[in-house]
Design an enzyme around this catalytic site. Structure first.
Site, short mmCIF file in Angstrom:
data_model
loop_
_atom_site.label_atom_id
_atom_site.label_comp_id
_atom_site.label_asym_id
_atom_site.label_seq_id
_atom_site.Cartn_x
_atom_site.Cartn_y
_atom_site.Cartn_z
N GLY A 30 -65.55 -79.91 35.57
CA GLY A 30 -66.75 -79.09 35.49
C GLY A 30 -68.02 -79.83 35.88
N HIS A 33 -70.64 -79.70 41.47
CA HIS A 33 -71.64 -79.99 42.50
C HIS A 33 -70.98 -79.76 43.87
CE1 HIS A 33 -69.39 -83.69 42.86
NE2 HIS A 33 -69.68 -84.04 41.62
N GLY A 35 -69.70 -81.68 45.94
CA GLY A 35 -68.43 -82.41 46.15
C GLY A 35 -67.26 -81.54 45.72
N HIS A 36 -67.34 -81.00 44.49
CA HIS A 36 -66.28 -80.11 44.00
C HIS A 36 -66.17 -78.86 44.89
CE1 HIS A 36 -67.71 -81.96 40.06
NE2 HIS A 36 -66.44 -82.27 40.06
N LYS A 148 -63.65 -89.81 46.75
CA LYS A 148 -64.62 -90.46 45.84
C LYS A 148 -63.89 -91.26 44.76
CE LYS A 148 -68.29 -90.67 42.92
NZ LYS A 148 -67.70 -90.55 41.64
N GLN A 152 -57.56 -92.93 42.02
CA GLN A 152 -56.96 -91.73 41.40
C GLN A 152 -56.14 -90.95 42.43
OE1 GLN A 152 -59.15 -88.94 38.69
NE2 GLN A 152 -59.40 -87.73 40.53
N LEU A 183 -72.10 -87.79 45.37
CA LEU A 183 -72.36 -86.81 44.31
C LEU A 183 -71.38 -87.06 43.17
CD1 LEU A 183 -72.92 -83.50 46.32
CD2 LEU A 183 -74.61 -85.16 45.51
N SER A 185 -70.88 -85.96 38.72
CA SER A 185 -71.41 -85.29 37.54
C SER A 185 -72.25 -86.26 36.70
CB SER A 185 -70.26 -84.74 36.69
OG SER A 185 -69.48 -83.89 37.48
P1 AMP Z 1 -64.09 -84.53 38.40
O1 AMP Z 1 -64.65 -83.22 37.96
O2 AMP Z 1 -65.08 -85.65 38.41
O3 AMP Z 1 -62.80 -84.87 37.68
O4 AMP Z 1 -63.69 -84.33 39.92
C1 AMP Z 1 -62.81 -83.32 40.33
C2 AMP Z 1 -62.42 -83.57 41.77
O5 AMP Z 1 -63.59 -83.57 42.59
C3 AMP Z 1 -61.74 -84.93 41.98
O6 AMP Z 1 -60.68 -84.79 42.90
C4 AMP Z 1 -62.86 -85.77 42.54
O7 AMP Z 1 -62.42 -86.85 43.34
C5 AMP Z 1 -63.60 -84.75 43.37
N1 AMP Z 1 -64.98 -85.18 43.64
C6 AMP Z 1 -65.90 -85.60 42.73
N2 AMP Z 1 -67.04 -85.97 43.34
C7 AMP Z 1 -66.83 -85.79 44.67
C8 AMP Z 1 -67.62 -86.01 45.84
N3 AMP Z 1 -68.86 -86.49 45.78
N4 AMP Z 1 -67.08 -85.71 47.05
C9 AMP Z 1 -65.82 -85.22 47.13
N5 AMP Z 1 -65.02 -85.01 46.07
C10 AMP Z 1 -65.51 -85.29 44.86
#
Ligand code: AMP
Length: 254
Positions: A30, A33, A35-36, A148, A152, A183, A185
């Site tokens: 959640g 942004h 990126g998501h 990013k 993982q 980007l 969170s």
């Molecule tokens: P998170 O909510 O941080 O667990 O991220 C969920 C997914 O979004 C993961 O696969 C992250 O690698 C991806 N993600 C987070 N930030 C970015 C970003 N700036 N650019 C591309 N993917 C992202």
């Protein structure tokens, strides 16, 4: 329209009704942004149905402060999913997802112990466990992850191969702000001054300097460093600005 699903039973019925339609899945925590959203848009383009989960997964946080302070912005998130043409938003709670009382988990023994894993003990076990639960619930054709979080991404690919999971893992480019900061969170927890300072991190990582020089430059600029390293033809780093931890990586030919 984005259908919001909070009941596991409802989702299991929906999943049955979707039969063999191609599903693209994006797991998230959640505070969405661009990126998501880039992952969601790619999933929508490449599949018949797009499913996004939002769950702040407690087992991947090694610091309780980080879990407590993790930004939660569910109504804004749902609006963004609607705009990105996501079909289903899965919002299951902790009791539903960990009905086993955390007694079953996925452990990787090697790659999960270095770099991020060294500084965040147990983090990747938590990530792999929750992703496996969601892959079993969603049974997607494609699952989308950002570069990013590069380590993982490698670990998810490794788990999918090791456990013969019939899902293709799709890697998506890192989306950056105007000043190159990736980007994240966690960026919303930076003060205005720290946010300006943070832009040096990707810039220095991308320069031709050696690892020792990068570490020195970042220290001088007020960052505390967990690691700067080269692996998998990337240059990767994790740094702190006060209580906020930032990670990033860039392509790198040694
Ligand atoms: P998170 O909510 O941080 O667990 O991220 C969920 C997914 O979004 C993961 O696969 C992250 O690698 C991806 N993600 C987070 N930030 C970015 C970003 N700036 N650019 C591309 N993917 C992202």
């Amino acid at each position: 329209m984005t259908n919001i699903v909070t009941s596991l039973k409802d989702w299991q019925d929906i999943r049955k009704s979707l039969r063999d339609r191609d599903i693209g899945f994006v797991p998230t925590m959640g505070n969405l942004h661009l990126g998501h959203i880039s992952l969601c848009e790619r999933a929508a383009k490449e599949n018949e149905i797009t499913v996004v989960s939002i769950f702040v997964n407690p087992t991947q946080f090694n610091l309780s402060d980080d879990f407590i302070n993790y930004p939660r912005t569910i109504s804004a998130d749902l609006e963004k999913l609607q705009e990105a043409n996501v079909n289903y938003a899965l919002l299951f709670d902790e009791k539903t997802l960990y009905h086993d009382n955390y007694e079953i988990k996925v452990c990787e023994t090697t790659l999960s112990k270095i770099l991020e894993g060294e500084y965040r003990p147990g983090h990747f076990d938590g990530v792999l466990t929750i992703v496996l639960k969601f892959l079993n619930l969603v049974q997607p054709k494609h699952c989308y992850f950002g570069e990013k979080d590069y380590q993982q991404l490698l670990l998810i690919k490794k788990m999918v191969a090791a456990l013969f999971i019939p899902t293709e893992v799709v890697a998506c480019k890192t989306i950056r702000d105007h000043d190159a900061l990736a980007l994240s969170s966690r960026n919303s927890r930076l003060t205005a001054d720290q946010r300006k300072q943070a832009a040096s991190f990707p810039q220095v990582l991308n320069s031709n300097a050696s690892i020792a020089e990068i570490e020195e430059q970042l220290k001088q600029q007020g960052f505390k460093i967990d690691y700067i390293a080269e692996a998998w033809q990337r240059r990767l780093g994790a740094v702190w600005l006060d209580k906020v931890r930032l990670i990033d990586n860039v392509e790198w030919e040694a």
